[in-house]
Design a protein around this motif. Structure first.
Motif, PDB file in Angstrom:
ATOM      1  N   SER B 106     -10.476  -3.782 103.528  1.00 46.88           N
ATOM      2  CA  SER B 106      -9.697  -3.228 101.899  1.00 46.88           C
ATOM      3  C   SER B 106      -8.149  -4.352 102.049  1.00 46.88           C
ATOM      4  CB  SER B 106      -9.530  -1.611 100.984  1.00 46.88           C
ATOM      5  OG  SER B 106      -9.027  -1.715 101.946  1.00 46.88           O
ATOM      6  N   LYS B 193      -4.300  -0.953 101.884  1.00 54.85           N
ATOM      7  CA  LYS B 193      -5.339  -0.608 102.351  1.00 54.85           C
ATOM      8  C   LYS B 193      -5.716  -0.470 101.002  1.00 54.85           C
ATOM      9  CE  LYS B 193      -5.183   1.706 106.563  1.00 54.85           C
ATOM     10  NZ  LYS B 193      -5.697   2.802 106.875  1.00 54.85           N
ATOM     11  N   THR B 194      -5.909  -1.054 100.439  1.00 54.44           N
ATOM     12  CA  THR B 194      -6.581  -0.421  98.412  1.00 54.44           C
ATOM     13  C   THR B 194      -6.643  -1.440  97.239  1.00 54.44           C
ATOM     14  OG1 THR B 194      -5.941   0.991  97.100  1.00 54.44           O
ATOM     15  CG2 THR B 194      -3.611  -0.210  97.518  1.00 54.44           C
ATOM     16  N   LEU B 195      -7.909  -1.271  96.638  1.00 52.51           N
ATOM     17  CA  LEU B 195      -8.139  -2.226  95.548  1.00 52.51           C
ATOM     18  C   LEU B 195      -6.576  -2.544  94.213  1.00 52.51           C
ATOM     19  CD1 LEU B 195     -11.652  -2.436  96.200  1.00 52.51           C
ATOM     20  CD2 LEU B 195     -10.296  -4.057  97.476  1.00 52.51           C
ATOM     21  N   GLY B 196      -6.537  -1.758  94.196  1.00 53.73           N
ATOM     22  CA  GLY B 196      -5.317  -1.470  93.312  1.00 53.73           C
ATOM     23  C   GLY B 196      -5.077  -2.932  93.305  1.00 53.73           C
TER      24      GLY B 196
END
Lengths: 412, 412
Positions: B106, B193-196
Motif C-alpha cells: 500500500s 502505508k495508506t491508500l488515502g
C-alpha cells in the motif's frame, strides 16, 4: 537452461518480486505483445485463473471494528499477485498472505512511475452474497492505463474472476452494514531492474483489499471547493484521462494549499476559458437551468482527454438518461466554463453541484471559491445534499447492494 | 514509549523500509516542515552526515569489464539510504550493502507516484582523485522536485557529502578511462502505508551507483529525430520542469512509436505554434544564422515550466556565453517554432542541432522528421557532429575530468 529458469522462478516466488534481465529481444517481443498481434499473443502466456495457487495465512488478522475503519489503512489477510515478463507473458496467479514487496532499488517503478491502478469495491448484500459493481469498466480502464505506459494488458474477465477468489477468501473482512464494503486496489507496477528509460521487460500486478466504511457515516456533508487556476492537472495529448500514479502526486500541493484556506478539495479548471474539469479525485456534475428556456440540465465535462473516465461518472450519466430525462431533464457531456456556473448561481439558475467517485458515490458541493468570490451551489442552509445527488446515491447504492436487480451488479 | 519507538526503528532498519503510521497531527507537522518555518524545522531532524553509519558488504561484487558496461544495469556494492518521517525528520544516514527494498504494497510510491530523482556522475581524474560535476545544481533541483510533490527537502551540501562517502567507498567501480564514470541516482520515494491520497508521512531517500561507459564509445553518432505532434509531454502549470517519475513513463509509447519508424528519439513540440521543447530525455540546442543579419545564434527553449532544467543545458549556456559570445555568437533562451528550424534548414541557415544531457553531454542531431519532410540539421554526410557540439563536449569533459581547473568540478 531449464534448471536455471526454475532457479530464477523460485527466487521470484521467494522475494515475491524479481524481474528477469531484459534480453536484447525483449523490446521487440514486448511491442508485439503490446500491440496484440495474435501470432505472438498466442506464444505468450495470458492470465490464466485455472493456474491460481492459494497460500493461506497462518496468522489471520483481528478484524478492525467497523466504526474504526479508515479508508485504505487496514488490509485483509491475503493479496493477489501475478508476475509478467516480456518473454513469458503472465505467470501463474497466486493468492498469498498480505506481505511486503521486495524490489531492487533500480526497479523502474521507483524512478519512472511505471504504475497504474484501479479502485473498485465488493459489497455484501442482504442474503450474504458478495457483489462487485461494473468490474468490466474497471478492467477496461486498467488496460487503457497500462498500455499507455507500456505495461502489459490483461484479460479483464480472467482478472475479475481472480479478484473474486481473493474477495471470497477474505470475505470475513466485509462488514454487512449498508455503506460498508471492501475496497479493492488492483495495481500494476514495472519491475524491470535498470535505469535505462524504456518499456518495462517485467511487471507485477497485485490486488490488495481494504475494508471501508461509509464516506458519510452520519449522512451527507456538503463540501467547499476552491477553483485552482495556477496549476493544471491535465491537458490535451497528455495522460490525465488514465488512472496512472503520475496523475496523483502532483495534485497534493495544490490540494494542501486549498485546504490551508479551509477548502475540502480543489476544483481543476482548464485553459483560458476556465473549463470545469475535475474536483480533487472526483468527476463533477452541475445541475442548472437554461437562461432562456428554463430547461433543466445535468452537465459534466466530456471525455476529451483531460478528465478521468470515472465509473461512477458513467453510472450517474446512465441513470440520469434513464430516469431523469423522462422527467424533463437534459443530460449533457459538454464543456462548461466556471464563469457559466458562477453566472447561473448569480441568476438563481444553479440547482446543485456534486462530485462523483468510487469512495463517496456522490459528494455534494455547497460552494466554490472563484476569483475571490463564493459561488453558492444552490443548497439551502440546512441542506447537505440536493435532490439529484441524494437520488443518485440511493439508486447506485441500491444496485451495488443488490436491492435492485441490475446488470451492473456482478454476483461472485 | 521510548522502547516502543526503538522497536519501530529496529524494524525499519531490518526491512530497510517501514513507514510509521500517520498520526492525526502528521499533516500539520509536515506542512510546517515543508514550508520550512524555522521554529518547526529546528524541532525536526535535518540530514546529518555526522550520524552516518556504514555497513560494508561481506560479498563484494566482481567488476564488470569496462567494455561490457550497459547504462544503469550493474550497480556497486553499497547504497546510501536515509529514512524520513513527518514526526521526526531525517533519520541517521546509512550506507548498507546494495539490497532490495522491502515495502508494504500500500506504500504511496506504488499508487500515486510519490517519487523524484536526480542523475549525476562521479569521475576519476588523471591523479586518481574523484570529482563530481556541479552537485549543487542537482541538489537544488532535487529539492524543487520533492517539494512539488509534498516530499521533504534536504540540505544539499549534507547530501553531497554523503553521496561522496558512498562514491569513495565504492570507488573501485569507477573505471579510470576517459569517458567512463560512476552514474549516481539519488531517488526519493514516499513510503506512507495508506491508500488515502495525501502528503506522505514517511519517505526514503536512497542513492545507488552504476558504473557507465562513454555514450559514444567510438566517437559521435548523429541521431535522427521524429517531431511528435500528437502527444504532449508537459504543459504550463504542470510539472514537466521537475525531475519526477511522473514525467517519464508517459513518454515511452511515443518514443517506441518513433523508434518503429527508425528514429532514435522523438522531439516534443508544444502548442499550435509547435514550439521546440525537449528531445526524448534531453534538452535541445539549435545553432542557426539570422535571415536578415546573418548573426549566428545558439538557441534553446526557455525555462517556462514545460522543459526540464538540465544541468548540462545550464552548463552549455554558461560556456557558450563565456566562450562563444566573444567570437561573435548570440546565445538565446527563447521559444523557437519547429517551422522556424525547418525554414532555416531550407534556406541553408541551420548550422547544427544537438541534445544535451548528463548521459551523453551532447548528442548531435542529423535530421528531424517534421510534417512528413526531413529537416536536415546541417551536418555534412561524413560528419557526425558539428563544431559547437564537439567543442562543448571537450570543454565540459575537460572540467568533469579535472583537466581544466573550474569551479564546477567538486573534488571529493
Amino acid at each position: 537452461m531449464n534448471s536455471l529458469r526454475q532457479f530464477t522462478r523460485r527466487r521470484a516466488l521467494q522475494g515475491l518480486v524479481a524481474s528477469p534481465t531484459q534480453s536484447s529481444s525483449t523490446i521487440g517481443l514486448w511491442q508485439r505483445h503490446f500491440s496484440n498481434t495474435p501470432a505472438v499473443a498466442s506464444r505468450l502466456a495470458g492470465l490464466d485463473p485455472s493456474k491460481l495457487t492459494v497460500t493461506k495465512t497462518s496468522t489471520p488478522k483481528e478484524l478492525t471494528p467497523a466504526k474504526d475503519l479508515v479508508f485504505g489503512k487496514t488490509f485483509t489477510d491475503h493479496m493477489l499477485a501475478i508476475e509478467w515478463s516480456a518473454s513469458d507473458g503472465w505467470d501463474a496467479p497466486r493468492i498469498v498472505p498480505y506481505q511486503n514487496l521486495s524490489l531492487d532499488p533500480s526497479s523502474c517503478v521507483f524512478h519512472y512511475a511505471f504504475e497504474c491502478f484501479e479502485g473498485m469495491k465488493a459489497y455484501k448484500d442482504n442474503n450474504g452474497q458478495i457483489r462487485l459493481f461494473r468490474p468490466d469498466k474497471n478492467m477496461e480502464r486498467l488496460n487503457k492505463s497500462s498500455s499507455r505506459i507500456a505495461l502489459p494488458t490483461v484479460d479483464g474477465e480472467a482478472l475479475t474472476q481472480l479478484v473474486g477468489e481473493l474477495v471470497k477468501l477474505d470475505s470475513r473482512f466485509i462488514p454487512s452494514d449498508r455503506g460498508y464494503s471492501l475496497y479493492l486496489r488492483p495495481t500494476m507496477i514495472g519491475t524491470q531492474k535498470t535505469l535505462g528509460v524504456g518499456p518495462p521487460g517485467s511487471a507485477l500486478l497485485f490486488v490488495i483489499a481494504s475494508p471501508v466504511g461509509p464516506y458519510y457515516p452520519t449522512g451527507f456533508k456538503a463540501i467547499s471547493l476552491e477553483a485552482t487556476d495556477y496549476a493544471v492537472r491535465a491537458w490535451p495529448g497528455g495522460v490525465g484521462d488514465k488512472k496512472l500514479g503520475a496523475n496523483y502526486a502532483p495534485c497534493i500541493v495544490p490540494q494542501l494549499s486549498a485546504a490551508s484556506r479551509g477548502f475540502q478539495q480543489n476544483l481543476w479548471l482548464f485553459g483560458e476559458e476556465e473549463y470545469v474539469t475535475e474536483v480533487g479525485t472526483m468527476n463533477l456534475f452541475i445541475a442548472l437551468k437554461d437562461k432562456e428556456t428554463g430547461q433543466k440540465e445535468l452537465v459534466t465535462a466530456p471525455l476529451d482527454g483531460t478528465i478521468l473516465e470515472g465509473v461512477t461518472r458513467d453510472s450517474v450519466l446512465g441513470l440520469a438518461r434513464e430516469r431523469l430525462v423522462p422527467k424533463g431533464w437534459a443530460v449533457s457531456e459538454r464543456k462548461i466554463r466556471m464563469s457559466e456556473v458562477a453566472d447561473a448561481a448569480d441568476e438563481g439558475r444553479l440547482i446543485e453541484v456534486f462530485g462523483s467517485g468510487t469512495a463517496a458515490i456522490v459528494s455534494p458541493v455547497r460552494n466554490i471559491s472563484y476569483k475571490g468570490k463564493m459561488v453558492d451551489c444552490g443548497l439551502k442552509e440546512d441542506e447537505e445534499a440536493g435532490e439529484i445527488a441524494s437520488q443518485m446515491k440511493n439508486w447506485i447504492e441500491g444496485i451495488q447492494y443488490g436491492d435492485e436487480d441490475h446488470k451492473w451488479s456482478y454476483v461472485l
